[in-house]
Design a protein around this motif. Sequence first.
Motif, short mmCIF file in Angstrom:
data_model
loop_
_atom_site.label_atom_id
_atom_site.label_comp_id
_atom_site.label_asym_id
_atom_site.label_seq_id
_atom_site.Cartn_x
_atom_site.Cartn_y
_atom_site.Cartn_z
N GLN A 189 -24.64 -9.56 -28.63
CA GLN A 189 -24.38 -8.12 -28.73
C GLN A 189 -24.52 -7.66 -30.18
O GLN A 189 -25.04 -6.56 -30.45
CB GLN A 189 -22.99 -7.77 -28.21
N ARG A 190 -24.07 -8.49 -31.13
CA ARG A 190 -24.25 -8.13 -32.54
C ARG A 190 -25.74 -8.05 -32.89
O ARG A 190 -26.17 -7.14 -33.62
CB ARG A 190 -23.56 -9.18 -33.43
N ALA A 231 -19.87 0.64 -24.96
CA ALA A 231 -19.90 1.97 -24.34
C ALA A 231 -21.33 2.49 -24.23
O ALA A 231 -21.73 3.07 -23.20
CB ALA A 231 -19.04 2.95 -25.12
N VAL A 232 -22.12 2.29 -25.27
CA VAL A 232 -23.51 2.75 -25.26
C VAL A 232 -24.31 2.00 -24.20
O VAL A 232 -25.10 2.59 -23.44
CB VAL A 232 -24.15 2.57 -26.65
N LEU A 233 -24.11 0.69 -24.11
CA LEU A 233 -24.83 -0.12 -23.14
C LEU A 233 -24.44 0.26 -21.71
O LEU A 233 -25.30 0.36 -20.83
CB LEU A 233 -24.57 -1.60 -23.39
N GLN A 234 -23.14 0.46 -21.49
CA GLN A 234 -22.69 0.83 -20.15
C GLN A 234 -23.23 2.19 -19.76
O GLN A 234 -23.68 2.39 -18.62
CB GLN A 234 -21.16 0.85 -20.10
N ASP A 235 -23.23 3.13 -20.70
CA ASP A 235 -23.75 4.47 -20.41
C ASP A 235 -25.24 4.41 -20.07
O ASP A 235 -25.70 5.09 -19.14
CB ASP A 235 -23.51 5.39 -21.61
N HIS A 287 -18.07 -15.98 -23.85
CA HIS A 287 -17.61 -14.85 -24.66
C HIS A 287 -18.16 -14.92 -26.09
O HIS A 287 -18.51 -13.88 -26.67
CB HIS A 287 -16.09 -14.76 -24.64
N ALA A 288 -18.25 -16.12 -26.65
CA ALA A 288 -18.81 -16.26 -27.99
C ALA A 288 -20.29 -15.90 -27.99
O ALA A 288 -20.78 -15.19 -28.88
CB ALA A 288 -18.61 -17.69 -28.50
N ALA A 289 -21.02 -16.38 -26.98
CA ALA A 289 -22.45 -16.06 -26.89
C ALA A 289 -22.66 -14.57 -26.66
O ALA A 289 -23.58 -13.96 -27.23
CB ALA A 289 -23.10 -16.86 -25.76
N LEU A 290 -21.81 -13.98 -25.83
CA LEU A 290 -21.92 -12.54 -25.56
C LEU A 290 -21.73 -11.74 -26.84
O LEU A 290 -22.51 -10.82 -27.14
CB LEU A 290 -20.88 -12.13 -24.52
N ARG A 291 -20.71 -12.10 -27.63
CA ARG A 291 -20.47 -11.39 -28.90
C ARG A 291 -21.64 -11.58 -29.87
O ARG A 291 -22.07 -10.62 -30.53
CB ARG A 291 -19.17 -11.89 -29.54
N GLN A 292 -22.14 -12.80 -29.94
CA GLN A 292 -23.24 -13.09 -30.85
C GLN A 292 -24.47 -12.26 -30.52
O GLN A 292 -25.07 -11.63 -31.41
CB GLN A 292 -23.58 -14.58 -30.78
N VAL A 302 -26.62 -6.39 -19.48
CA VAL A 302 -27.69 -5.90 -20.36
C VAL A 302 -27.83 -6.83 -21.56
O VAL A 302 -28.95 -7.18 -21.96
CB VAL A 302 -27.40 -4.46 -20.81
N VAL A 303 -26.70 -7.25 -22.11
CA VAL A 303 -26.74 -8.19 -23.24
C VAL A 303 -27.38 -9.50 -22.81
O VAL A 303 -28.22 -10.07 -23.54
CB VAL A 303 -25.32 -8.44 -23.80
N VAL A 304 -26.99 -10.00 -21.65
CA VAL A 304 -27.55 -11.26 -21.15
C VAL A 304 -29.06 -11.14 -20.94
O VAL A 304 -29.82 -12.02 -21.35
CB VAL A 304 -26.85 -11.69 -19.84
#
Length: 250
Positions: free
Chosen positions: A89-90, A97-101, A82-87, A62-64
């Motif tokens: 997602q922020r 948890a919200v995204l997975q739900d 992982h750095a891009a994912l964190r960036q 979802v983040v991607v």
Amino acid sequence: MRRPAILALDLDGVLVDGMEEYWTSSLHVAQGFGAPWISSNGEIPPAFRRIRPWVHTGWEMVVVAWALAHGAAEETFLQDYHAALRQWQRKLGQSSAVLQDALERHRSDCLLSDPRGWLARHRPYPGVVERLRRCRHGGVDWVVITTKGQEFATALLEQGGLQPTAVYGREDGPKIRVLRRLLEQRQPVWFVEDRLPTLEQVTADHQLGGVGCYLAAWGYLRHADRQQLHPPARWLDHATFCAPFHTWPT
């Protein structure tokens, strides 16, 4: 004859190619969190295909999708996932948890409202169904261990007429924990996975020394995965997977 007592298999990237569902579901959820509409003419963006091998659990997709819809450069994910994912997602501003739900709820809605359409977005890899049916005839139990929800994994297997001994979904915890439980039941256990970091975790765990680990060559692999694969984990090509167990590498 050399063979496993239990053959443990990942689902996505080993048994089933669900790239179409990953993209359509992830984009739908991302748009629910404000991602702009993008036109792909029904095509899966090549960037998403190339980033997908880095994904571990569903919320990351979802983040991607959200990032790509906002014009993120593919290379930022491929250089340091992982750095891009964190960036991103922020920037999205939602917890894992919200995204997975949200992803799980969307999949449940699709499975309820249009089960045939949702299932059609997944395709079993060639020869897989026949290979697993032969397991039963050969006295080998096979199970599925996946980070996908058990409800969805079971529906996909039933579509292919497959009946594993058990299906362990994300509700059952990390794959390492499931493999420990399987080892307590019967040995040997052979594990086929297309995510190298997962195999590395298994081979590093002293409690799992009895698990034979195989990297599925036909799955969602990163470019350097084969070069970075080290014993005791083994490379498993599609033809060997479909062949008798005594031909598998040791």
